[in-house]
Design an enzyme around this catalytic site. Structure first.
Site, mmCIF file in Angstrom:
data_model
loop_
_atom_site.group_PDB
_atom_site.id
_atom_site.type_symbol
_atom_site.label_atom_id
_atom_site.label_comp_id
_atom_site.label_asym_id
_atom_site.label_seq_id
_atom_site.Cartn_x
_atom_site.Cartn_y
_atom_site.Cartn_z
ATOM 1 C CB SER A 98 -0.979 0.165 1.188
ATOM 2 O OG SER A 98 -0.280 -0.142 2.485
ATOM 3 C CD GLN B 157 3.284 0.954 3.916
ATOM 4 O OE1 GLN B 157 3.952 0.816 5.088
ATOM 5 N NE2 GLN B 157 2.585 -0.038 3.241
ATOM 6 C CG HIS C 291 5.410 3.556 8.670
ATOM 7 N ND1 HIS C 291 4.614 2.662 8.844
ATOM 8 C CD2 HIS C 291 6.539 3.287 8.223
ATOM 9 C CE1 HIS C 291 5.090 1.821 7.913
ATOM 10 N NE2 HIS C 291 6.105 2.255 7.153
ATOM 11 C CE LYS D 20 6.782 -0.605 10.453
ATOM 12 N NZ LYS D 20 5.551 -1.313 9.448
ATOM 13 C CD GLU E 210 9.360 1.059 6.684
ATOM 14 O OE1 GLU E 210 8.724 0.578 7.665
ATOM 15 O OE2 GLU E 210 9.211 1.149 5.461
ATOM 16 C CG HIS F 74 7.093 4.205 2.223
ATOM 17 N ND1 HIS F 74 6.824 4.878 3.544
ATOM 18 C CD2 HIS F 74 7.076 3.016 2.785
ATOM 19 C CE1 HIS F 74 6.526 4.114 4.706
ATOM 20 N NE2 HIS F 74 6.821 2.814 4.144
ATOM 21 N NE ARG G 206 -1.867 -1.402 5.100
ATOM 22 C CZ ARG G 206 -1.850 -1.734 6.614
ATOM 23 N NH1 ARG G 206 -2.771 -1.350 7.119
ATOM 24 N NH2 ARG G 206 -0.961 -2.677 6.920
ATOM 25 C CE LYS H 83 -3.457 -6.014 4.887
ATOM 26 N NZ LYS H 83 -2.119 -5.931 5.785
#
Length: 425
Positions: A112, A114, A116, A139, A141, A279, A298, A304
């Site tokens: 997706s 999305q 964070h 989050k 990453e 991203h 998302r 979802k």
């Protein structure tokens, strides 16, 4: 538990998630590692997406020592009972838990679009919607490519965006000529805040389009590009958009891909993502590390739940191509990837046959993944054979000597960011 038993390395059983974007069966590195790590049977038509190593409640690792001790004991519970394995500074900063989550991803289909949340927003979302946002942590990453790895990441530059609004009429139809003109009329004399406001406005309107409008626009886009492909070579981004449309027909995320940088990582290159940066991973396999969180907001390319309003309001709207990390040598065979986040770093170790390498003792915990090959691993008096699929937890202040007497050996280590460790000493 005796101190010498606490201080030695612990073998772990990892956790796997079978999200529908994963690679199927034995095509997936995640499936291969699962079979090697736990002996699980691999189903050829089942997607294997993420191999988790850590303490997050959505996919916790368990101790699995060769002598049977610790079987069915969660790594999180064991650390809680033996917090000194984290080291004083890590324990003081994050409490009795790992601050990082280590993963392998096998991506067959786009994830997706999305972002964070930062810590403040994560706490708010977790409080308001705990069923969707399952923890209160941020989050940040990093993805380290194993194969060629493709992603959408961050917004394109203002000049590139102007080109998109000129060349992609379907976007103008969705956002309106007034919003498009607001971007097109920005000049060099205009400040960063005006650019950010205009980008936020046009992106929010695009993502907020109704399902019917999105379906019509993607259909028109697809028809136009098929006609134009007979007359000219489509751009790389146009070909990507057509590919995404096959995966997610009628999804607004297909068209929004024009707004993002299209990034291709070669094996050994890494991409890091801070809070509130948009991203979408597209294809390939990677090592991933992040702060211990599973919070995802998302807005497209997904079946979802979508939280478009939250996503559009939380983004930084920073523009430009992301930084790509190529790592720096720690020794002859070890390369370190050091993102600007306190919680984690990743080392990549490729040992040729007959070679050895040392991971020095550090005042923080580590998790090791043996990705390919077979070798020996020594820590003080403890020595054992390690092979692909093995996952090991190393307590703070543990020196590791790895050797590959009979074959090439490839392994990865995740640990707390050494910048934090050194600053905290």
């Amino acid at each position: 538990m005796a101190k010498d038993n606490v201080d030695r390395l612990k073998r772990l059983r990892a956790w796997v998630h079978n999200y529908d974007w994963g690679r199927c069966g034995t095509e997936a590195q995640v499936a291969r590692l699962l079979a090697l790590n736990s002996g699980a049977e691999i189903k050829p038509d089942r997607p294997y997406a993420e191999f988790w190593m850590g303490t997050h409640d959505s996919g916790p690792s368990f101790l699995a020592d060769a002598n049977g001790e610790g079987v069915n004991v969660g790594l999180k519970d064991w650390i809680w009972k033996n917090p000194n394995v984290l080291g004083h500074k890590v324990l003081e900063k994050w409490g009795p838990d790992l601050p990082f989550l280590f993963k392998v991803l096998s991506v067959a289909k786009a994830l997706s679009i999305q972002a964070h949340p930062d810590k403040e927003l994560a706490k708010e979302l977790h409080k308001l919607k705990p069923n969707l946002y399952k923890d209160a942590n941020h989050k940040p990453e990093m993805a380290l490519a194993i194969t060629e790895f493709r992603a959408l990441c961050g917004f394109i530059t203002l000049e590139e965006l102007k080109g998109v609004l000129v060349d992609v009429p379907e976007i103008v139809e969705l956002v309106g000529t007034a919003s498009a003109k607001q971007v097109l009329d920005i000049g060099k004399q205009d400040g960063a805040e005006k650019v950010k406001y205009a980008l936020r406005s046009v992106f929010t309107q695009l993502m907020s389009a109704s399902k019917d409008m999105a379906m019509k626009a993607t259909s028109n886009l697809k028809s136009r590009l098929h006609v134009e492909s007979q007359l000219r070579c489509l751009t790389e981004k146009e070909r990507l958009v057509l590919h995404l449309e096959k995966q997610y027909p009628g999804d607004i995320g297909v068209i929004s891909a024009f707004f993002f940088n299209y990034v291709k990582l070669n094996p050994g290159e890494a991409l890091y993502l801070g809070a509130n940066e948009p991203h979408a991973y597209l294809s390939g396999e990677c090592i991933e590390c992040m702060a211990t969180s599973d919070n995802v907001v998302r807005a497209g390319l997904t079946p979802k739940h979508r939280d478009i309003q939250t996503l559009c309001s939380m983004l930084t709207y920073k523009q430009g191509y992301p930084d790509i990390l190529k790592g720096f040598p720690m020794s002859q065979y070890i390369t370190r990837y050091l993102p600007p986040f306190e919680e984690f770093e990743v080392d990549r170790c490729i040992l040729p046959k007959g070679a050895s390498a040392v991971f020095p003792a550090i005042p923080g915990p580590s998790i090791f993944l043996v990705f390919l090959g077979k070798g020996t691993l020594r820590s003080g008096p403890w020595e054992d054979v390690v092979k692909e699929g093995d996952v090991l937890f190393a307590p703070s202040n543990t020196e590791i000597i790895i050797a590959s007497p009979t074959s090439e050996l490839q392994l990865y280590r995740a640990g707390v960011n050494s910048g934090f460790i050194h600053a905290a000493l």
